[in-house]
Design an enzyme around this catalytic site. Structure first.
Site, short mmCIF file in Angstrom:
data_model
loop_
_atom_site.label_atom_id
_atom_site.label_comp_id
_atom_site.label_asym_id
_atom_site.label_seq_id
_atom_site.Cartn_x
_atom_site.Cartn_y
_atom_site.Cartn_z
N ARG A 110 0.88 -1.18 0.00
CA ARG A 110 0.00 0.00 0.00
C ARG A 110 0.91 1.22 0.00
O ARG A 110 1.71 1.41 0.93
CB ARG A 110 -0.90 0.01 1.24
CG ARG A 110 -1.53 1.36 1.48
CD ARG A 110 -2.61 1.37 2.51
NE ARG A 110 -3.79 0.68 2.02
CZ ARG A 110 -5.00 0.80 2.58
NH1 ARG A 110 -5.18 1.58 3.62
NH2 ARG A 110 -6.03 0.14 2.10
N ARG A 300 -13.56 -8.43 2.61
CA ARG A 300 -12.15 -8.19 2.27
C ARG A 300 -11.33 -9.42 2.64
O ARG A 300 -10.45 -9.85 1.91
CB ARG A 300 -11.60 -6.96 3.04
CG ARG A 300 -12.31 -5.65 2.78
CD ARG A 300 -12.04 -5.07 1.40
NE ARG A 300 -10.65 -4.89 1.09
CZ ARG A 300 -9.86 -3.90 1.54
NH1 ARG A 300 -10.38 -2.97 2.34
NH2 ARG A 300 -8.59 -3.80 1.19
N1 NVA Z 1 -9.90 6.71 -1.09
C1 NVA Z 1 -9.47 6.32 0.22
C2 NVA Z 1 -9.68 4.87 0.44
C3 NVA Z 1 -9.29 4.37 1.79
C4 NVA Z 1 -9.49 2.91 1.95
C5 NVA Z 1 -8.02 6.70 0.42
O1 NVA Z 1 -7.23 6.50 -0.51
O2 NVA Z 1 -7.68 7.22 1.47
N1 CP Z 2 -11.06 0.08 2.90
C1 CP Z 2 -9.78 -0.01 3.27
O1 CP Z 2 -8.87 -0.27 2.46
O2 CP Z 2 -9.58 0.18 4.60
P1 CP Z 2 -8.19 0.38 5.34
O3 CP Z 2 -7.63 1.71 4.90
O4 CP Z 2 -8.54 0.35 6.79
O5 CP Z 2 -7.27 -0.73 4.94
#
Ligand code: NVA
Ligand code: CP
Length: 314
Positions: A110, A300
């Protein structure tokens, strides 16, 4: 594990990299693993396998569900914060990719830049899974459409309405709806629309699947007759300093009684979470009987198991 060939060893960077048949294979395996877990059956599909989970942004769902998915399938998930890795001090991605490939069986990442994830995948000899970039959130939308299937059955021809910021989540929703033949209507303020290149890719896929893609400004127009109402935060991770400005611009781009009033009576509400109640969704909408956001969050886990199992073993 898989009834179709060719998923083992693949990266999971974008839904658009997969055929419709492959996408359904992820859904089928997720369903099977979920049913088996509910019956108390245990698996060791990933016995002896290790997943490195690199996080440059915060996470609750993605981190916990991937880590638990690895453990429940007999493997090990390693949480790797970029602040503690040499990557955080400037070690090149391509070196990190080759080193981690000598220790691990898969990498989940991420981060901000999608291009960095593509570079990681190019140099890694093990599957790389996108756990969210500024551009895409593919694992999220796989779980989302899986959730829609559980509640609505066949998704072909259903209408999904997304209201809010044209961010990573809606980009991936465009990809997946176009692949599976769902109609998608996106309402964002002008200047905050989804990525144009992704809209083009989705329109190309929609020609094959028959899905209709609409990008509008008016939330009520997008919500009209929708089977699924979806929203996400107005300011994604990395945009925190725009929060105040966005609160003004996005006013009205919410799931609330007005949008619910024009959607189908049995429309379901999705939100990837975390949610900001009172901004993109009202507390009433989050808590009402049409909201399935916690089923979505649970899924998820099941979807991540399917992604790990199909990309890491035969
Ligand atoms: N659009 C949001 C999604 C979080 C799961 C972000 O990138 O912060
Ligand atoms: N929806 C989602 O990706 O949640 P987190 O940011 O908690 O991983």
């Amino acid at each position: 594990m898989s009834v179709i060939k060719g998923l083992k060893g693949r990266d999971f960077l974008s839904v658009n990299d997969f055929t419709v048949e492959e996408i359904y294979e992820f859904f089928n395996v997720a369903r099977r693993l979920k049913e088996e877990q509910k019956r108390g059956e245990k698996h060791e599909i990933l016995k002896g396998k290790t997943l490195g989970m690199i996080f440059e942004k915060s996470s609750t769902r993605t981190r916990v569900s991937f880590e638990v998915a690895m453990w429940q399938l007999g493997g090990l998930g390693l949480f790797l914060n970029t602040n503690d890795l040499q990557i955080g001090r400037g070690e090149p991605i391509k070196d990190t990719a080759r080193v981690l490939s000598r220790y691990l069986d898969g990498i989940m990442i991420r981060t901000f830049s999608h291009i960095e994830v593509e570079e990681l995948a190019e140099y890694a000899s093990i599957p790389v899974i996108n756990g969210l970039t500024d551009l895409l959130h593919p694992g999220q939308v796989m779980a989302d459409i899986f959730t829609v299937m559980e509640h609505k059955g066949d998704v072909k021809g259903l209408k999904l309405c997304y209201i809010g910021d044209g961010n990573n989540v809606v980009n991936s929703l465009l990809h997946i709806c176009a692949k599976v033949g769902m109609d998608i209507s996106v309402a964002t303020p002008p200047e905050f629309g989804p990525d144009c290149h992704i809209v083009r890719e989705a329109r190309e896929a929609a020609e094959l699947s028959g899905s209709k893609i609409e990008i509008v400004e008016n939330p009520l127009q997008a919500a009209e007759g929708a089977d699924v109402l979806y929203t996400d935060v107005w300011a994604s991770m990395g945009k925190e300093e725009e929060q105040m400005m966005r609160r003004q611009i996005f006013k009205g781009y919410s799931i609330d009684k007005h949008t619910l009033g024009v959607a189908k009576k049995d429309a379901i509400i999705l939100h990837c979470l975390p949610a900001k109640r009172g901004e993109e969704i009202t507390d009433e909408a989050m808590e009402c009987s049409q909201s399935v956001v916690f089923d979505e969050a649970e899924n998820r886990l099941h979807m991540h198991k399917a992604i790990l199992a199909l990309t890491m073993v035969d």
